[in-house]
Design an enzyme around this catalytic site. Structure first.
Site, PDB file in Angstrom:
ATOM      1  N   GLY A 107       0.826  -1.200   0.000  1.00 27.71           N
ATOM      2  CA  GLY A 107       0.000   0.000   0.000  1.00 27.71           C
ATOM      3  C   GLY A 107       0.850   1.235   0.000  1.00 27.71           C
ATOM      4  N   GLY A 108       0.232   2.359   0.358  1.00 25.51           N
ATOM      5  CA  GLY A 108       0.954   3.622   0.340  1.00 25.51           C
ATOM      6  C   GLY A 108       2.094   3.673   1.331  1.00 25.51           C
ATOM      7  CB  THR A 111       5.583  -4.184   2.112  1.00 27.44           C
ATOM      8  OG1 THR A 111       6.016  -3.023   1.400  1.00 27.44           O
ATOM      9  CG2 THR A 111       5.639  -5.401   1.191  1.00 27.44           C
ATOM     10  CE  LYS A 127      -0.063  -2.022   6.658  1.00 30.73           C
ATOM     11  NZ  LYS A 127      -1.437  -1.482   6.799  1.00 30.73           N
ATOM     12  CG  ASP A 223      -7.685   5.425   4.402  1.00 38.51           C
ATOM     13  OD1 ASP A 223      -8.296   6.017   3.493  1.00 38.51           O
ATOM     14  OD2 ASP A 223      -6.596   4.838   4.221  1.00 38.51           O
TER      15      ASP A 223
END
Length: 974
Positions: A107-108, A111, A127, A223
């Protein structure tokens, strides 16, 4: 499959096996302990972990040796080679104890890797912060966000929220180990092929349930988007990526600057994710207006994001212009779009704008029902007040599906009736069939709590011969009725979650069923104990039932699924059942105050569980043995077994037992006045354990109650009251306002307030405790007598003598009824009656209760027991005030021979000085005793009392200075 050879291990770690063979190896590792251990050692070799490195819990920072010592400080974890080289981890390298298998997403900021957990033999998701974010500023922000995400997700226990297993350190950074979901994202699922509108809606409603669960835990996601929803191959939907979540309890969030003008909106997550320092954060395509303005969003912001995503998923277009900027933060005034159109994303497509929200009206195709359209548009309202009050309210509206029966023009009324009647028959039949799927849980109560067992319990209690037995039996059976009724509801709900709603897998249902079956064993153990009750058990009967284990833990599927699974063999399962019944009996005996019997029952359970090799059960058996020893006054044995229970629970991921073991160590060690500070250290371990399991309000309440009592013993009343207040809040939320544990905490608060000198607050909480206890346990329960005793002393210090006297006499009545007329605690109750009379200057009346107290204690505990000094002191001071100093003198001298309490010594020395003075003793002898009294009170910082003594000394004929003072005994009794 036979054990894996070295070559196969190497090929597996290097990713050289075929997908089919790799899957076979993973399944084998999940069931083969030796191979899993070998895999772990192979992984350690890859990352050069020294063979003598201690096992480290990255979640708690604690390390355990192999001996019986307490928790020792951890060594610094070894930094993996890939961290040193500044590169991503490769297959077979370690992250904490986990072995990397493959990269599965990015993602932004983070990983995600698939990894292997050798301890539990399962896949997990790891993560990590992206390597290209590892520059100083990005690392600081990113690591903080990653840790925040773990903390947020750990608070939520919900089938539609991803589960966090562990948080660990890697050099200067952190990693998060999560539930591995073999599947896809909601965004990919939507794009891969067309789905019927109701299929899309059902999927989103499940994700919405996860959001609602987060809101219930005090979190705002901030989000939400389809990229942050995972769909497993098992069909279960899970919300993830709580990196921007905020806790409601953190208070008002400081405002942020609005987004800079012209900030673009794009569907790409990498471009849409705005993380500018100090500005609003989130994904612009889904961001609510208030979030774009930099305001602190609440749960209704998540509702807005959810409706944007659902709009896109159902209609294939966006509800707002994709290139809007910060100047459009309010979107559009409600009136400005009335009767107008704006361009949509589709070339040449002019779509009308909803005048209420400023959003494009949804396309007419596909034919999504009007009630869904209305719900989505309300969720898109620019003003949060115009949206639904909660996610639950929105989901309720989305799930409403009115069935319209359309008939061609001119159709006969009979056809209409037949259609409606046929549908009604079908709907009724479907509902009935669903109801039958999860019915019959109450049948499992047969032989455990039914009419026959109820009669056995009632007869057993009444047979004790106590006049209060019938009332106790009524209260006990009522409590058991409520508990078993809740058990049936919990059992039915577990079934519905899997078999009807499909929210949980069969494996999770199995875990919940096993837990609920254990609760039935607890009920059976308690009813068996009550059916054979003796007079000593009767006062504790209601408490024994009230302390049955909470059923909430059986719904905590995250914690249940983390525990080491039991062996598969039928013989092992049968042995686990047998040992579990022993432990239920040990718990019931402990709650009933039969500590030695509880220890004797737990001992063979420890041995059997150890022989079986099932560590979660062994940890539980060690805990029950240690808990019984702690309450039986065997602190050394308790410490040894509880420490071993904690280590075994940690190794087997039995987090509830690990937490309770640490909390009970605080309780056990705290009995030793010289080890109180050491005891407090165990509370920090218990807190870390609670964080590891994602929180548990019931266990946290138990911990903070023990903390409060320990702080009271240390004389740290501010810390004590803060801890007890926290315990009270937690127990109220988890167990309800009328639970016996809440009454116990209120009683402890009464003691702490009294010690702090806050007597009005003390009276207030004692009163609340009395009300709860009288409802639950009856008006003559011994604990009720203690509470009246404490309230009488607080009212005495407030000089409310009338109410103090009523409380003291009520305490005495209860103690005589519950303990008998010659019990040492009845003697204590006589003491407080004497205190009231002494403090209110009714000296002649004080003689009788103090004399009775003295006679009872001398007969039951011996003439030299510390408690005798309080009765002898009160009697001596009463004689002194009656000018009968010759009778007072030997009593006061006796007090000084047996007491070690400085305050009691101070009272006795000052009384002795006054008696000697009245009898004409020599001045130096009189003043020497007065000086000792002053020293005693000055030493414990009782400055007002010390001043009274100094004033008295100053007024004495031999003293050089005279000063006005007054008698202390007229003000305060002890």
């Amino acid at each position: 499959m036979e054990h894996l050879d070295a070559a196969e291990f190497t090929r597996f770690l290097r990713g050289q096996l075929s997908p089919e063979r790799a899957a076979q190896v993973e399944r084998h590792l999940a069931t083969c302990g030796p191979c899993a251990e070998r895999l772990s050692s192979e992984g350690e070799a890859v990352t050069e972990v020294p063979p003598d490195q201690q096992e480290v819990s990255y979640a708690t920072g604690a390390a355990f040796g192999t001996g019986d010592s307490a928790v020792a400080p951890s060594r610094e974890p070894v930094t993996p080679q890939w961290i040193k080289e500044g590169r991503p981890p490769e297959r077979g390298e370690q992250v904490g104890r986990y072995l990397i298998l493959e990269k599965v997403g990015q993602g932004g900021m983070g990983t995600v890797y698939a990894a292997w957990d050798p301890d539990l033999g399962r896949r997990v998701a790891i993560k990590l912060l992206r390597m290209d974010k590892q520059h100083a500023e990005g690392r600081t922000v990113g690591q903080a966000r990653l840790l925040r995400e773990a903390q947020a997700m750990a608070r939520v226990t919900h089938p539609h929220v991803i589960s966090v297993y562990d948080v660990g350190t890697l050099g200067e950074g952190v990693f998060v180990a999560m539930e591995f979901v073999d599947g896809t994202t909601l965004k990919k699922w939507i794009k891969e092929k067309p789905h019927a509108w109701h299929e899309v809606l059902d999927t989103f409603v499940a994700a919405g349930r996860g959001l609602a669960g987060a809101h219930a835990a005090g979190l705002v996601h901030r989000d939400f988007k389809p990229d942050n929803v995972l769909i497993g191959k098992d069909g279960r939907i899970r919300v993830t990526d709580f990196g921007l979540a905020r806790l409601a309890e953190e208070g008002a969030e400081p405002p942020r600057p609005a987004l800079p003008a012209g900030a673009p909106v794009d569907e790409s997550p990498e471009l849409a994710q705005l993380t500018q320092d100090g500005h609003a954060v989130g994904t612009l395509m889904y961001m609510s207006p208030e979030q774009r303005r930099g305001e602190a969003p609440d749960a209704r912001a998540d509702q807005f994001s959810f409706c944007v995503a659902l709009y896109w998923a159902l209609f294939g277009v966006w509800p707002f212009e994709r290139q809007r900027s910060a100047k459009d933060a309010d979107y559009s005034p409600a009136s400005s779009h009335k009767g107008t159109s704006r361009p949509s994303q589709r070339t040449g497509d002019l779509r009308p704008v909803d005048p209420t929200t400023g959003a494009f009206e949804p396309p007419r195709e596909p034919r999504v029902p009007a009630f869904v359209r209305r719900a989505i548009l309300r969720g898109l309202a620019p003003d949060p007040k115009d949206r639904f009050p909660s996610m639950e309210a929105l989901l309720t509206q989305l799930e409403y599906r009115p069935r319209q029966v359309r008939l061609a023009a001119g159709a006969a009324a009979m056809v209409l009736l037949a259609s409606v009647g046929g549908y009604a028959w079908y709907a009724h039949g479907a509902a009935a069939r669903q109801a039958l799927v999860c019915s019959g849980a109450e049948q499992k109560l047969a032989g455990i709590w039914d009419a026959a067992v109820r009669k056995q319990v009632t007869d057993g209690l009444v047979a004790t011969g106590n006049p209060q037995a019938a009332d106790v039996a009524t209260r006990v059976t009522g409590l058991l009725d409520g508990y078993t009724r809740d058990w049936v509801e919990a059992s039915t709900e577990a079934c519905r979650a899997t078999r009807i709603r499909g929210e949980q897998t069969e494996a999770l249902l199995s875990l919940r069923v096993v837990c609920l079956e254990r609760r039935l064993k607890d009920v059976k153990a308690v009813t068996g104990l009550l059916a054979s009750a003796d007079p000593e058990l009767l006062p504790k009967a209601a408490d024994t039932v009230s302390l049955l284990p909470s059923l909430q833990g059986c719904a905590d599927v995250t914690t249940l699924s983390q525990v080491e699974p039991p062996p598969d063999s039928p013989q092992a399962r049968q042995e686990i059942e047998r040992i579990s019944s022993q432990l239920a009996q040990a718990k019931a005996l402990t709650d009933a105050g039969r500590y030695k019997q509880a220890r004797d029952v737990a001992e063979p359970a420890v041995q059997a569980a150890s022989a079986l090799g099932y560590r979660p059960l062994e940890a539980e058996a060690l805990f029950f043995k240690g808990a019984a020893e702690a309450r039986a006054g065997a602190p050394e044995d308790a410490e040894r077994n509880l420490t071993q229970a904690l280590r075994t629970a940690l190794a087997s991921h039995n987090d509830p037992v690990m937490t309770r073991s640490a909390s009970t160590l605080l309780f056990a060690i705290g009995f030793n006045p010289e080890r109180l500070e050491e005891a407090l250290r165990w509370s920090e371990f218990a807190k870390a354990s609670l964080a590891r399991m994602g929180g548990n309000e019931e266990l946290e309440g138990e911990l903070f109650n023990y903390l409060g009592v320990t702080y009271t013993r240390l004389g740290k009343n501010t810390e004590s009251l803060a801890s007890l207040q926290r315990a009270l809040q937690l127990v109220e939320r988890s167990l309800g306002p009328d639970h016996v544990r809440r009454a116990n905490i209120l009683g402890n608060m009464g003691n702490a307030y009294r010690q702090e000198g806050q007597f009005e607050d003390s009276v207030r909480v004692y009163t609340q405790a009395i009300e709860i206890r009288e409802r639950l346990s009856g008006p003559t329960h011994p604990i009720v007598g203690y509470l009246y005793y404490g309230r009488a002393q607080s009212r005495l210090r407030l000089e409310d003598f009338e109410k103090a006297e009523a409380d003291a006499k009520r305490s005495l009545e209860i103690h005589i009824a519950a303990r008998g007329p010659e019990h040492p605690e009845t003697g204590d109750a006589y003491d407080v009656v004497g205190q009231v009379y002494l403090a209110s200057k009714r000296y002649r009346e004080a003689l009788e209760p103090y004399q009775k107290a003295l006679d009872i204690k001398e007969k039951t505990v011996g003439k030299d027991d510390e408690t005798v000094s309080y009765s002898a002191l009160g009697l001596g001071l009463s004689y002194l005030e009656l000018d009968e100093s010759a009778k007072a003198l030997p009593l006061l001298e006796r007090v000084l021979k047996i007491t070690h309490d400085p305050r009691t010594q101070g009272d006795a020395y000052f009384g002795l000085a006054r008696a000697m003075d009245a009898m004409g003793r020599k001045d130096p002898e009189v003043l020497a005793n007065a000086q000792k009294a002053w020293d005693a009170f000055h030493g414990v910082k009782e400055t007002e009392i010390a001043k009274e003594i100094a004033d008295w000394m100053a007024r004495h004929p031999s003293a050089p200075v005279a000063a006005k003072g007054k008698s202390r005994t007229a003000k305060k009794g002890r």
